[in-house]
Design a protein around this motif. Structure first.
Motif, PDB file in Angstrom:
ATOM      1  N   VAL A 113       0.854  -1.191   0.000  1.00  0.00           N
ATOM      2  CA  VAL A 113       0.000   0.000   0.000  1.00  0.00           C
ATOM      3  C   VAL A 113       0.888   1.238   0.000  1.00  0.00           C
ATOM      4  CG1 VAL A 113      -1.801   1.268   1.230  1.00  0.00           C
ATOM      5  CG2 VAL A 113      -1.792  -1.239   1.271  1.00  0.00           C
ATOM      6  N   ASP A 114       0.818   1.997  -1.094  1.00  0.00           N
ATOM      7  CA  ASP A 114       1.522   3.278  -1.198  1.00  0.00           C
ATOM      8  C   ASP A 114       0.546   4.356  -0.751  1.00  0.00           C
ATOM      9  OD1 ASP A 114       2.759   5.628  -1.870  1.00  0.00           O
ATOM     10  OD2 ASP A 114       3.242   5.043  -3.935  1.00  0.00           O
ATOM     11  N   THR A 115       0.821   4.971   0.396  1.00  0.00           N
ATOM     12  CA  THR A 115      -0.114   5.934   0.982  1.00  0.00           C
ATOM     13  C   THR A 115       0.090   7.361   0.474  1.00  0.00           C
ATOM     14  OG1 THR A 115       1.369   6.145   2.892  1.00  0.00           O
ATOM     15  CG2 THR A 115      -0.459   4.587   3.073  1.00  0.00           C
ATOM     16  N   GLY A 116       0.917   7.536  -0.550  1.00  0.00           N
ATOM     17  CA  GLY A 116       1.083   8.860  -1.150  1.00  0.00           C
ATOM     18  C   GLY A 116       1.674   9.871  -0.180  1.00  0.00           C
ATOM     19  N   ASN A 117       0.949  10.973   0.036  1.00  0.00           N
ATOM     20  CA  ASN A 117       1.458  12.028   0.907  1.00  0.00           C
ATOM     21  C   ASN A 117       1.340  11.701   2.397  1.00  0.00           C
ATOM     22  OD1 ASN A 117       2.108  13.683  -1.281  1.00  0.00           O
ATOM     23  ND2 ASN A 117       0.033  14.536  -1.380  1.00  0.00           N
ATOM     24  N   GLN A 167       8.402  -1.335   3.845  1.00  0.00           N
ATOM     25  CA  GLN A 167       9.477  -1.698   2.917  1.00  0.00           C
ATOM     26  C   GLN A 167       9.456  -0.712   1.757  1.00  0.00           C
ATOM     27  OE1 GLN A 167       9.763  -5.986   1.901  1.00  0.00           O
ATOM     28  NE2 GLN A 167       9.764  -5.331  -0.238  1.00  0.00           N
ATOM     29  N   ALA A 168      10.585  -0.081   1.520  1.00  0.00           N
ATOM     30  CA  ALA A 168      10.702   0.908   0.433  1.00  0.00           C
ATOM     31  C   ALA A 168       9.606   1.963   0.515  1.00  0.00           C
ATOM     32  CB  ALA A 168      10.663   0.202  -0.929  1.00  0.00           C
ATOM     33  N   GLY A 169       9.266   2.376   1.726  1.00  0.00           N
ATOM     34  CA  GLY A 169       8.295   3.443   1.930  1.00  0.00           C
ATOM     35  C   GLY A 169       6.847   3.015   1.799  1.00  0.00           C
ATOM     36  N   GLU A 170       6.596   1.717   1.603  1.00  0.00           N
ATOM     37  CA  GLU A 170       5.224   1.225   1.464  1.00  0.00           C
ATOM     38  C   GLU A 170       4.856   0.317   2.632  1.00  0.00           C
ATOM     39  OE1 GLU A 170       4.696   1.051  -3.382  1.00  0.00           O
ATOM     40  OE2 GLU A 170       5.608  -0.670  -2.366  1.00  0.00           O
ATOM     41  N   ALA A 171       3.565   0.272   2.946  1.00  0.00           N
ATOM     42  CA  ALA A 171       3.068  -0.666   3.969  1.00  0.00           C
ATOM     43  C   ALA A 171       2.871  -2.019   3.310  1.00  0.00           C
ATOM     44  CB  ALA A 171       1.758  -0.160   4.554  1.00  0.00           C
ATOM     45  N   ILE A 172       3.483  -3.038   3.891  1.00  0.00           N
ATOM     46  CA  ILE A 172       3.451  -4.382   3.308  1.00  0.00           C
ATOM     47  C   ILE A 172       2.629  -5.318   4.187  1.00  0.00           C
ATOM     48  CG2 ILE A 172       4.846  -6.329   2.516  1.00  0.00           C
ATOM     49  CD1 ILE A 172       5.337  -3.723   0.947  1.00  0.00           C
ATOM     50  N   ILE A 196      -7.952  -2.125   7.287  1.00  0.00           N
ATOM     51  CA  ILE A 196      -7.234  -1.243   6.361  1.00  0.00           C
ATOM     52  C   ILE A 196      -8.168  -0.149   5.849  1.00  0.00           C
ATOM     53  CG2 ILE A 196      -6.061  -1.119   4.120  1.00  0.00           C
ATOM     54  CD1 ILE A 196      -5.062  -4.014   4.661  1.00  0.00           C
ATOM     55  N   ASN A 197      -9.386  -0.532   5.467  1.00  0.00           N
ATOM     56  CA  ASN A 197     -10.358   0.446   4.967  1.00  0.00           C
ATOM     57  C   ASN A 197     -10.700   1.486   6.034  1.00  0.00           C
ATOM     58  OD1 ASN A 197     -10.635  -0.563   2.348  1.00  0.00           O
ATOM     59  ND2 ASN A 197     -12.181  -2.059   2.960  1.00  0.00           N
ATOM     60  N   LYS A 198     -10.833   1.052   7.256  1.00  0.00           N
ATOM     61  CA  LYS A 198     -11.179   1.950   8.361  1.00  0.00           C
ATOM     62  C   LYS A 198     -10.106   3.028   8.540  1.00  0.00           C
ATOM     63  CE  LYS A 198     -11.759   1.876  13.433  1.00  0.00           C
ATOM     64  NZ  LYS A 198     -12.947   2.758  13.510  1.00  0.00           N
ATOM     65  N   ILE A 199      -8.853   2.627   8.576  1.00  0.00           N
ATOM     66  CA  ILE A 199      -7.776   3.596   8.780  1.00  0.00           C
ATOM     67  C   ILE A 199      -7.604   4.496   7.564  1.00  0.00           C
ATOM     68  CG2 ILE A 199      -5.314   3.901   9.287  1.00  0.00           C
ATOM     69  CD1 ILE A 199      -7.058   2.851  11.621  1.00  0.00           C
ATOM     70  N   LEU A 200      -7.712   3.933   6.359  1.00  0.00           N
ATOM     71  CA  LEU A 200      -7.610   4.761   5.154  1.00  0.00           C
ATOM     72  C   LEU A 200      -8.721   5.817   5.124  1.00  0.00           C
ATOM     73  CD1 LEU A 200      -6.744   2.141   2.381  1.00  0.00           C
ATOM     74  CD2 LEU A 200      -5.226   3.902   3.327  1.00  0.00           C
ATOM     75  N   SER A 225       2.063   9.787   5.782  1.00  0.00           N
ATOM     76  CA  SER A 225       3.202   9.072   6.340  1.00  0.00           C
ATOM     77  C   SER A 225       2.865   7.585   6.478  1.00  0.00           C
ATOM     78  CB  SER A 225       3.554   9.655   7.716  1.00  0.00           C
ATOM     79  OG  SER A 225       4.364   8.760   8.434  1.00  0.00           O
ATOM     80  N   THR A 226       3.706   6.733   5.878  1.00  0.00           N
ATOM     81  CA  THR A 226       3.505   5.280   6.004  1.00  0.00           C
ATOM     82  C   THR A 226       3.654   4.845   7.450  1.00  0.00           C
ATOM     83  OG1 THR A 226       4.426   5.018   3.783  1.00  0.00           O
ATOM     84  CG2 THR A 226       4.220   3.029   5.112  1.00  0.00           C
ATOM     85  N   ASP A 227       4.591   5.475   8.152  1.00  0.00           N
ATOM     86  CA  ASP A 227       4.784   5.163   9.578  1.00  0.00           C
ATOM     87  C   ASP A 227       3.493   5.419  10.360  1.00  0.00           C
ATOM     88  OD1 ASP A 227       7.461   4.317   9.602  1.00  0.00           O
ATOM     89  OD2 ASP A 227       8.182   6.365   9.550  1.00  0.00           O
ATOM     90  N   LYS A 228       2.851   6.551  10.049  1.00  0.00           N
ATOM     91  CA  LYS A 228       1.613   6.904  10.746  1.00  0.00           C
ATOM     92  C   LYS A 228       0.505   5.904  10.415  1.00  0.00           C
ATOM     93  CE  LYS A 228      -1.730  10.663  11.354  1.00  0.00           C
ATOM     94  NZ  LYS A 228      -2.140  12.026  10.927  1.00  0.00           N
ATOM     95  N   PHE A 229       0.426   5.510   9.160  1.00  0.00           N
ATOM     96  CA  PHE A 229      -0.590   4.552   8.716  1.00  0.00           C
ATOM     97  C   PHE A 229      -0.420   3.222   9.455  1.00  0.00           C
ATOM     98  CE2 PHE A 229      -1.657   1.294   5.310  1.00  0.00           C
ATOM     99  CZ  PHE A 229      -3.026   1.354   5.516  1.00  0.00           C
ATOM    100  N   VAL A 230       0.796   2.709   9.488  1.00  0.00           N
ATOM    101  CA  VAL A 230       1.078   1.432  10.155  1.00  0.00           C
ATOM    102  C   VAL A 230       0.867   1.561  11.660  1.00  0.00           C
ATOM    103  CG1 VAL A 230       2.923  -0.220  10.674  1.00  0.00           C
ATOM    104  CG2 VAL A 230       2.624   0.611   8.338  1.00  0.00           C
ATOM    105  N   TYR A 231       1.214   2.724  12.216  1.00  0.00           N
ATOM    106  CA  TYR A 231       0.998   2.954  13.649  1.00  0.00           C
ATOM    107  C   TYR A 231      -0.490   2.902  13.987  1.00  0.00           C
ATOM    108  CZ  TYR A 231       0.456   5.434  18.066  1.00  0.00           C
ATOM    109  OH  TYR A 231       0.085   5.780  19.347  1.00  0.00           O
TER     110      TYR A 231
END
Length: 468
Positions: free
Chosen positions: A411-415, A437-442, A460-464, A417-423
């Motif tokens: 999942v490429d979250t664009g603008n 991995q490489a800036g994407e959520a795996i 995933i849908n809820k957080i997005l 933060s991937t860290d924030k998304f995974v958190y």
């Protein structure tokens, strides 16, 4: 308002207890817990008032506001502790996530014996006290070829108990290259020291010969110890001594050979694409006198330390005072018994023991789950999804150099933060553990069973939806 007036305006404990909301909180969380958090909250408010340059709104001192804060803290506290998670990290035996998953029949048996009385130490034939390890002993004898067996609460405990029973105050000879750290900073030399045995290291880091062991034997020697380096490998310019060679030499001096097999496995998995690992049966066939291994790694059972070997030594171990301190409870025994029973039929074990099923699963099945997950994700603008090949791992200190071909949803979250998304995924009621991995959520589908796909997609849908 000055500090003294603010301090004086803090409501009294009885003011809070008189509130309707407090009554509801106490009913759910207990008076003791409520008062503990309330007093801590009031102390923090006093500290804020007394701190230089800190202003506090009068509203924050109102009974309802303070109770709201207390409730939030109690809810947060309630969510702490051990809980179920969704493991999308691709590590099958993830030590931090509880290692092996139990088979369905093991879960049912645990529920059965935990929810009622059981025959833990009761002999139905005689109507008198029984021995809790009788059934597990027979199962392990059948499956490993050992003369006897017993179980304690983990493999480190098993090694310590064996050494305490067999070699206390005696030298135990071990190769330098086998003095492993077994996780959590626990090291074999420290376990040996705690057991009362005296460490006698031989050879070099990468090479040890039979002569090294024999030269170290003296009247002070209690045993030879072999430790399988299941969580790392020394490759290249190396030499080690086989179990058969050690046994033959040790028995000439009337000494036992102890082997810590670590992760432990009951049959060869090499035909499923994994490297060969020494099995428990091979160790027993080679003449190893006492062999220890974990129950919650490659075996696929509950946390436990399994000890198998010659009856004369197992009897000594069972009589040691530490045996009672390290014994396992009814739930562990129930789960382990049911897991071991599946091994009488290997094909059944491969299907019903989750660890074995994941280790031997066809890659196309993982790819199918990845495609299904992708189809369930509602993608906001700026977010991109793709199926990628990934590498899953066994984990738990087993097969350290091996990875599995797997598939993952990236999942490429664009603008965002991937860290924030995974958190944020980790903060859900049922946390989702993913990797970056490489800036994407795996989200690796190797460790996601079919029955968890809908829940993972919902998470995933809820957080997005919340962050976009």
């Amino acid at each position: 308002m000055n500090k003294q007036k603010l301090l004086a305006s803090i409501p009294a404990i009885n003011d809070f207890l008189a509130a309707k909301k407090a009554e509801k909180i106490i009913k759910k969380y207990s008076r003791a817990r409520f008062l503990k958090i309330l007093r801590k909250e009031l102390e923090e408010i006093r500290e804020m008032i007394l701190t230089e340059g800190v202003e506090i709104a009068q509203k924050k001192l109102e009974v309802s506001e303070v109770l709201n804060s207390v409730l939030k803290k109690l809810e947060s506290e309630e969510e702490k502790g051990v809980k179920k998670v969704i493991n999308a990290g691709g590590v099958i035996l993830h030590t931090n996530l509880g290692r092996s998953l139990l088979a369905e029949n093991a879960l049912k048996k645990v529920e059965e014996v935990a929810g009622g009385y059981s025959t833990l130490e009761f002999d139905l034939e005689s109507g008198s006290r029984g021995y809790r390890y009788n059934r597990i002993k027979q199962l392990l004898k059948d499956l490993t070829g050992a003369e006897s067996a017993v179980v304690v609460n983990n493999n480190a405990a098993a090694v310590m108990l064996v050494l305490s029973s067999i070699s206390e105050a005696k030298e135990v000879i071990i190769a330098r290259g086998e003095m492993v750290e077994i996780g959590g900073s626990f090291r074999v030399p420290e376990v040996m020291e705690s057991s009362g045995a005296i460490l006698k290291e031989v050879g070099s880091t990468n090479k040890v010969y039979l002569k090294d062991y024999l030269d170290a034997v003296s009247e002070k020697t209690g045993a030879l110890l072999k430790v399988h380096t299941s969580n790392y490998r020394i490759q290249g310019f190396t030499h080690s001594v086989s179990a058969e060679e050690m046994v033959e030499a040790a028995h000439q001096h009337d000494l036992p050979v102890i082997e810590d097999l670590g992760s432990g496995i009951l049959f060869d998995l090499s035909k499923y694409g994994l490297p060969g690992e020494p099995t428990v049966q091979e160790g027993i066939a080679a003449g190893i006198d006492i062999l220890t291994f974990s129950g919650d790694k490659l075996l696929g059972g509950p946390q436990s330390g399994i000890i198998v070997g010659r009856d004369k030594y197992i009897s000594q171990i069972e009589q040691h005072p530490l045996m009672r301190a390290l014994r396992v409870d009814k739930m562990t025994l129930a789960a382990l018994e049911e897991t071991l029973k599946l091994y009488y039929n290997l094909e059944e074990a491969l299907q019903k023991i989750p660890t074995l099923r994941l280790l031997t699963e066809k890659t196309k099945n993982v790819r199918n789950r990845a495609e299904k997950l992708k189809s369930k994700i509602e993608t906001p603008a700026g977010v991109n999804l793709k199926i990628i090949e990934s590498e899953a791992k066994v984990g738990g200190g087993a097969y350290p150099l091996s990875t599995f071909k797997s598939y993952a949803l990236a999942v490429d979250t664009g603008n965002l933060s991937t860290d924030k998304f995974v958190y944020r995924l980790r903060q859900l009621k049922t946390p989702v553990i993913a990797r970056i991995q490489a800036g994407e959520a795996i989200f690796d589908l190797k460790t996601i069973p079919e029955k968890q796909l809908d829940q993972l997609a919902f998470s995933i849908n809820k957080i997005l939806a919340e962050v976009f």
